[in-house]
Design an enzyme around this catalytic site. Structure first.
Site, short mmCIF file in Angstrom:
data_model
loop_
_atom_site.label_atom_id
_atom_site.label_comp_id
_atom_site.label_asym_id
_atom_site.label_seq_id
_atom_site.Cartn_x
_atom_site.Cartn_y
_atom_site.Cartn_z
N CYS A 120 35.96 -27.34 -8.68
CA CYS A 120 35.05 -27.90 -9.24
C CYS A 120 35.20 -28.12 -10.80
O CYS A 120 35.50 -26.95 -11.40
CB CYS A 120 33.50 -26.92 -9.08
SG CYS A 120 32.11 -27.34 -9.92
N ARG A 148 44.24 -24.31 -27.17
CA ARG A 148 45.03 -23.88 -26.22
C ARG A 148 45.53 -22.72 -27.00
O ARG A 148 45.85 -22.57 -27.99
CB ARG A 148 45.84 -24.76 -25.39
CG ARG A 148 44.89 -25.77 -24.55
CD ARG A 148 44.29 -25.48 -23.37
NE ARG A 148 45.26 -24.34 -22.74
CZ ARG A 148 46.22 -24.78 -21.97
NH1 ARG A 148 46.39 -26.22 -21.62
NH2 ARG A 148 46.99 -23.95 -21.18
N LYS A 178 38.50 -13.99 -14.35
CA LYS A 178 37.98 -15.43 -14.42
C LYS A 178 38.99 -16.59 -14.15
O LYS A 178 38.67 -17.62 -13.98
CB LYS A 178 37.40 -15.59 -15.75
CG LYS A 178 38.35 -15.56 -16.81
CD LYS A 178 37.41 -15.63 -18.26
CE LYS A 178 38.44 -15.49 -19.50
NZ LYS A 178 39.24 -16.81 -19.49
N ASP A 179 40.57 -16.20 -14.18
CA ASP A 179 41.11 -17.10 -13.82
C ASP A 179 41.70 -17.51 -12.42
O ASP A 179 42.41 -18.23 -12.08
CB ASP A 179 42.83 -16.52 -14.57
CG ASP A 179 42.52 -16.69 -16.07
OD1 ASP A 179 41.85 -17.55 -16.50
OD2 ASP A 179 43.44 -15.96 -16.68
N ARG A 199 45.55 -18.74 -31.29
CA ARG A 199 44.25 -19.28 -31.47
C ARG A 199 43.80 -18.90 -32.66
O ARG A 199 43.28 -19.60 -33.68
CB ARG A 199 43.15 -19.23 -30.38
CG ARG A 199 43.55 -19.64 -29.22
CD ARG A 199 42.71 -19.39 -27.95
NE ARG A 199 43.06 -19.92 -26.72
CZ ARG A 199 42.16 -20.00 -25.74
NH1 ARG A 199 40.96 -19.92 -25.96
NH2 ARG A 199 42.84 -20.63 -24.58
N ARG A 209 32.70 -24.87 -19.85
CA ARG A 209 31.35 -23.99 -20.11
C ARG A 209 30.76 -23.89 -21.39
O ARG A 209 29.77 -24.09 -21.79
CB ARG A 209 31.72 -22.91 -19.28
CG ARG A 209 30.56 -21.82 -19.43
CD ARG A 209 30.99 -20.53 -18.66
NE ARG A 209 32.19 -19.90 -19.40
CZ ARG A 209 32.04 -19.25 -20.52
NH1 ARG A 209 30.88 -19.11 -20.98
NH2 ARG A 209 33.26 -18.76 -21.14
N ARG A 210 32.02 -23.53 -22.33
CA ARG A 210 31.53 -23.19 -23.71
C ARG A 210 31.29 -24.38 -24.70
O ARG A 210 30.27 -24.50 -25.36
CB ARG A 210 32.95 -22.56 -24.29
CG ARG A 210 33.03 -20.97 -23.86
CD ARG A 210 34.29 -20.54 -24.53
NE ARG A 210 34.50 -19.13 -24.04
CZ ARG A 210 35.58 -18.50 -23.67
NH1 ARG A 210 36.72 -19.41 -23.85
NH2 ARG A 210 35.75 -17.27 -23.39
#
Length: 276
Positions: free
Chosen positions: A206, A113, A48-49, A119, A95-96
């Site tokens: 994007c 982050r 996903k990165d 986290r 997105r989240r």
């Protein structure tokens, strides 16, 4: 064989929102440069990165079998539906943010982050009421017991490539390609081809909230669900199906349809908002 640890821009600048750093490439640029220089022979990325378009001098040697692609909530105050109004949910993902506000517009999303341990420490210290993470990271670290709620992929669409690992190589490294090819998982490769084609059709860099999740059935048919969204929870969504052999075309077709259905305005607004 040796392993090199490389600190990327995304790792180093943890006090800057990801949307201000330049997108997915911030987690791979330094690693790709090490590949070009010959300092390393292959790189392992969270899929996903990876930007949707790989540079011409590099290539994806293999996509490893995907694990659970869902997002999860780790919370001090219960599941998403019962969090108190005004609760602070930590995430660095547009997105989240979109998905949270689509079901709970009364919740505050706060930038978060750092690696998984960082986290979780911030959550435990009371800086957030809950945080949203990819399940795969917690499971790989043996921290699945921290999960409060598994969020359904059907409604809380994952990021393109979430849950899978990608091995990147130099495009002319035929020997390395042959070495890693047996690691590739064909169903995962088909699913990610569709998801990445969807992302690519939206345009390099994007800045909109984007989710995409493809699945395959036993007959080899692929179903891609995807969304283009905004931080306030607005989104356009759709589903497209077809044979897995047409994975890229399915992704591109669905992206074109969603752009025409209003996604183009959401992308344009996101790009304007991302300009300093």
């Amino acid at each position: 064989m040796s392993v090199q640890r490389i600190t990327t821009k995304g790792d180093a600048l943890r006090d800057v929102p990801l949307s201000a750093l330049g997108g997915r490439g911030v987690f791979v640029d330094a690693i790709e440069e090490a590949l070009r220089l010959g300092d390393i022979d292959l790189a392992v990325h969270s899929a996903k990165d990876l930007p949707s378009r790989v540079p011409s001098d590099l290539a994806i040697g293999a996509f490893l079998e995907r694990v659970d692609p869902r997002d999860v909530l780790v919370s001090r105050a219960g599941p998403l539906a019962t969090l108190p109004a005004g609760a602070g949910v930590g995430t660095s993902s547009l997105r989240r943010v979109c998905l949270i506000h689509s079901v709970r517009p009364d919740i505050e999303t706060v930038d978060l982050r750092g690696n998984v341990d960082t986290r979780l420490r911030k959550l435990d210290a009371g800086e957030y009421d809950a945080i949203m993470l990819a399940a795969a990271g917690l499971v790989r670290l043996g921290l699945q017991h921290r999960i409060t709620e598994w969020l359904p992929a059907e409604t809380m669409l994952p990021s393109p490539g979430q849950g899978a690992l990608a091995i990147e190589i130099r495009a002319d490294s035929d020997d390395v390609r042959e070495l890693v090819r047996p690691l590739s998982h064909a169903p995962t490769e088909s699913a990610l081809t569709a998801e990445r084609a969807f992302l690519s059709r939206l345009g390099v860099g994007c800045a909109a909230a984007v989710g995409a999740h493809a699945t395959l059935d036993e007959a080899g048919n692929l179903s891609l669900s995807a969304m283009i969204g905004a931080p306030d929870g607005r989104s356009v969504r759709g589903v497209e199906t077809g044979p897995a052999s047409n994975a890229a075309a399915i992704g591109e077709s669905l992206a074109g349809r969603l752009l025409a259905d209003g996604g183009d305005a959401l992308v344009a607004a996101a790009e304007r908002a991302s300009v300093p």
